[in-house]
Design a protein around this motif. Structure first.
Motif, PDB file in Angstrom:
ATOM      1  N   ARG A  39       0.823  -1.219   0.000  1.00 20.77           N
ATOM      2  CA  ARG A  39       0.000   0.000   0.000  1.00 20.77           C
ATOM      3  C   ARG A  39       0.846   1.252   0.000  1.00 20.77           C
ATOM      4  O   ARG A  39       0.324   2.355   0.148  1.00 20.77           O
ATOM      5  N   PHE A  64     -17.302   3.522   4.594  1.00 17.13           N
ATOM      6  CA  PHE A  64     -17.083   2.110   4.948  1.00 17.13           C
ATOM      7  C   PHE A  64     -16.457   1.997   6.336  1.00 17.13           C
ATOM      8  O   PHE A  64     -16.940   1.256   7.196  1.00 17.13           O
ATOM      9  N   TYR A  65     -15.368   2.768   6.562  1.00 17.97           N
ATOM     10  CA  TYR A  65     -14.665   2.662   7.851  1.00 17.97           C
ATOM     11  C   TYR A  65     -15.444   3.334   8.980  1.00 17.97           C
ATOM     12  O   TYR A  65     -15.222   3.040  10.151  1.00 17.97           O
ATOM     13  N   TRP A 102     -16.690  -7.045   9.862  1.00 13.59           N
ATOM     14  CA  TRP A 102     -15.751  -6.817   8.757  1.00 13.59           C
ATOM     15  C   TRP A 102     -14.649  -5.844   9.200  1.00 13.59           C
ATOM     16  O   TRP A 102     -13.450  -6.091   8.981  1.00 13.59           O
ATOM     17  N   LEU A 122     -10.476  -6.493   9.539  1.00 13.90           N
ATOM     18  CA  LEU A 122      -9.483  -5.739   8.762  1.00 13.90           C
ATOM     19  C   LEU A 122      -8.388  -5.150   9.640  1.00 13.90           C
ATOM     20  O   LEU A 122      -7.351  -4.725   9.138  1.00 13.90           O
ATOM     21  N   LEU A 139      -4.687  -5.777   9.158  1.00 12.63           N
ATOM     22  CA  LEU A 139      -4.069  -5.247   7.936  1.00 12.63           C
ATOM     23  C   LEU A 139      -3.653  -3.781   8.109  1.00 12.63           C
ATOM     24  O   LEU A 139      -2.837  -3.262   7.351  1.00 12.63           O
ATOM     25  N   THR A 188      -5.427  -1.116   7.530  1.00  9.45           N
ATOM     26  CA  THR A 188      -5.923  -0.241   6.461  1.00  9.45           C
ATOM     27  C   THR A 188      -6.850   0.829   7.032  1.00  9.45           C
ATOM     28  O   THR A 188      -7.427   0.664   8.102  1.00  9.45           O
ATOM     29  N   ASP A 189      -6.981   1.920   6.314  1.00  7.91           N
ATOM     30  CA  ASP A 189      -7.965   2.951   6.677  1.00  7.91           C
ATOM     31  C   ASP A 189      -8.468   3.618   5.398  1.00  7.91           C
ATOM     32  O   ASP A 189      -8.183   3.136   4.290  1.00  7.91           O
ATOM     33  N   LYS A 209      -6.160   6.641   0.812  1.00  9.05           N
ATOM     34  CA  LYS A 209      -5.659   5.816  -0.289  1.00  9.05           C
ATOM     35  C   LYS A 209      -4.685   6.615  -1.159  1.00  9.05           C
ATOM     36  O   LYS A 209      -4.918   6.825  -2.361  1.00  9.05           O
ATOM     37  N   TYR A 252      -1.993   5.885  -2.506  1.00 11.75           N
ATOM     38  CA  TYR A 252      -1.418   5.149  -3.647  1.00 11.75           C
ATOM     39  C   TYR A 252      -2.259   5.305  -4.907  1.00 11.75           C
ATOM     40  O   TYR A 252      -1.764   5.086  -6.005  1.00 11.75           O
ATOM     41  N   PRO A 274     -12.953  -0.891  -3.588  1.00 13.74           N
ATOM     42  CA  PRO A 274     -13.842  -0.009  -2.821  1.00 13.74           C
ATOM     43  C   PRO A 274     -15.275  -0.494  -2.992  1.00 13.74           C
ATOM     44  O   PRO A 274     -15.635  -0.992  -4.061  1.00 13.74           O
TER      45      PRO A 274
HETATM   46  N1  IYR Z   1     -11.872  -1.650   0.570  1.00 15.72           N
HETATM   47  C1  IYR Z   1     -11.350  -1.286   1.877  1.00 15.72           C
HETATM   48  C2  IYR Z   1     -11.472  -2.379   2.871  1.00 15.72           C
HETATM   49  C3  IYR Z   1     -10.723  -3.625   2.653  1.00 15.72           C
HETATM   50  C4  IYR Z   1     -11.419  -4.804   2.484  1.00 15.72           C
HETATM   51  C5  IYR Z   1     -10.762  -5.994   2.355  1.00 15.72           C
HETATM   52  I1  IYR Z   1     -11.806  -7.735   2.245  1.00 15.72           I
HETATM   53  C6  IYR Z   1      -9.363  -6.022   2.370  1.00 15.72           C
HETATM   54  O1  IYR Z   1      -8.698  -7.245   2.218  1.00 15.72           O
HETATM   55  C7  IYR Z   1      -8.646  -4.854   2.555  1.00 15.72           C
HETATM   56  C8  IYR Z   1      -9.353  -3.663   2.682  1.00 15.72           C
HETATM   57  C9  IYR Z   1      -9.926  -0.751   1.745  1.00 15.72           C
HETATM   58  O2  IYR Z   1      -9.340  -0.837   0.690  1.00 15.72           O
HETATM   59  O3  IYR Z   1      -9.409  -0.214   2.716  1.00 15.72           O
END
Ligand code: IYR
Length: 223
Positions: free
Chosen positions: A37, A93-94, A102, A106, A109, A111-112, A115, A117, A172
């Motif tokens: 990322r 979403f977040y 869900w 996550l 990982l 993530t937030d 984006k 990138y 997304p």
């Molecule tokens: N689309 C979101 C959430 C996301 C969903 C999954 I399943 C992932 O493996 C990673 C992220 C995002 O890109 O943050």
């Protein structure tokens, strides 16, 4: 219409003594593919992306109707439109739209909704499914569309990896904004996935969680 069969002329048979080594080397090569990322903005020539999309387009698919379309984006303007709209969706979403379970899943990982990138990486490749394929006379029904496009996407990711690029599969939810941005807002096509491709930033990381792969006996039975 008569069907014509041609000899299989490009199959390569390897000595059996080499096959296990080839299979192992392939596994070890694919095991080095990681979703990242943090991309560099270093340019990647279009010709490399073209070859990778040709590789994707060679995937097996329903009735060979090739129910896919790829939009390869390097335009800074379009990339920043995609980033802006994807981030708006990810914020919702977040903020809860993803649902508690869900969002909890996550967490490993890291993530937030940010984006960066999406406008930093040199290439975004939007993949579309097609319900029907146009040919010169008529629009033909497509079959096994999701299976076919999933296999083509796997070929694409593998081609990019083997070319020396890093990738991220980005989905997304909902992804419908991609149709408009990519100029493919029609009844026949739906966005399937967005692949980010480029060089990793020198500080790119991989979440430890993503390295935990299931053992062979957990994913496979031999009968
Ligand atoms: N689309 C979101 C959430 C996301 C969903 C999954 I399943 C992932 O493996 C990673 C992220 C995002 O890109 O943050």
């Amino acid at each position: 219409m008569s069907e014509q069969q041609l000899p299989l002329s490009d199959f390569i048979e390897y000595p059996q003594s080499e096959m296990l080594e080839r299979a192992t080397r392939n596994y070890l090569n694919l095991k080095r593919r990681h979703s990242i990322r943090n991309f560099s903005d270093r340019a990647v020539p279009k010709e490399i992306i073209e070859q990778c999309i040709l590789a994707a387009g060679s995937a097996p698919n329903g009735a060979n109707h090739q129910p896919w379309h790829f939009v390869a984006i390097s335009s800074p303007k379009i990339k920043s439109q995609i980033r802006e709209q994807a981030e708006a969706i990810e914020q919702a979403f977040y903020a809860g739209r993803g649902g508690e379970e869900w969002l909890e899943n996550l967490k490993p990982l890291g993530t937030d909704a940010n984006k960066p990138y999406l406008d930093k990486a040199p290439w975004l490749i939007a993949i579309f499914t097609k319900k029907r394929s146009e040919d010169s006379e008529e629009a033909k029904q497509n079959y096994y569309v999701h299976e076919s496009v999933g296999i083509a996407t796997g070929f694409l990711i593998q081609a990019l990896h083997n070319s020396g690029l890093a990738t991220l599969t980005h989905t997304p939810k909902p992804m419908s904004f991609l149709s408009k941005v990519c100029g493919r807002d029609n009844d026949n096509e739906r966005p399937y996935m967005l692949i980010v491709a480029g060089y990793p930033h020198e500080a790119a990381t991989v979440p430890e969680h993503a390295l935990k792969k299931k053992a062979l006996n957990e994913i496979c039975d031999f009968l």
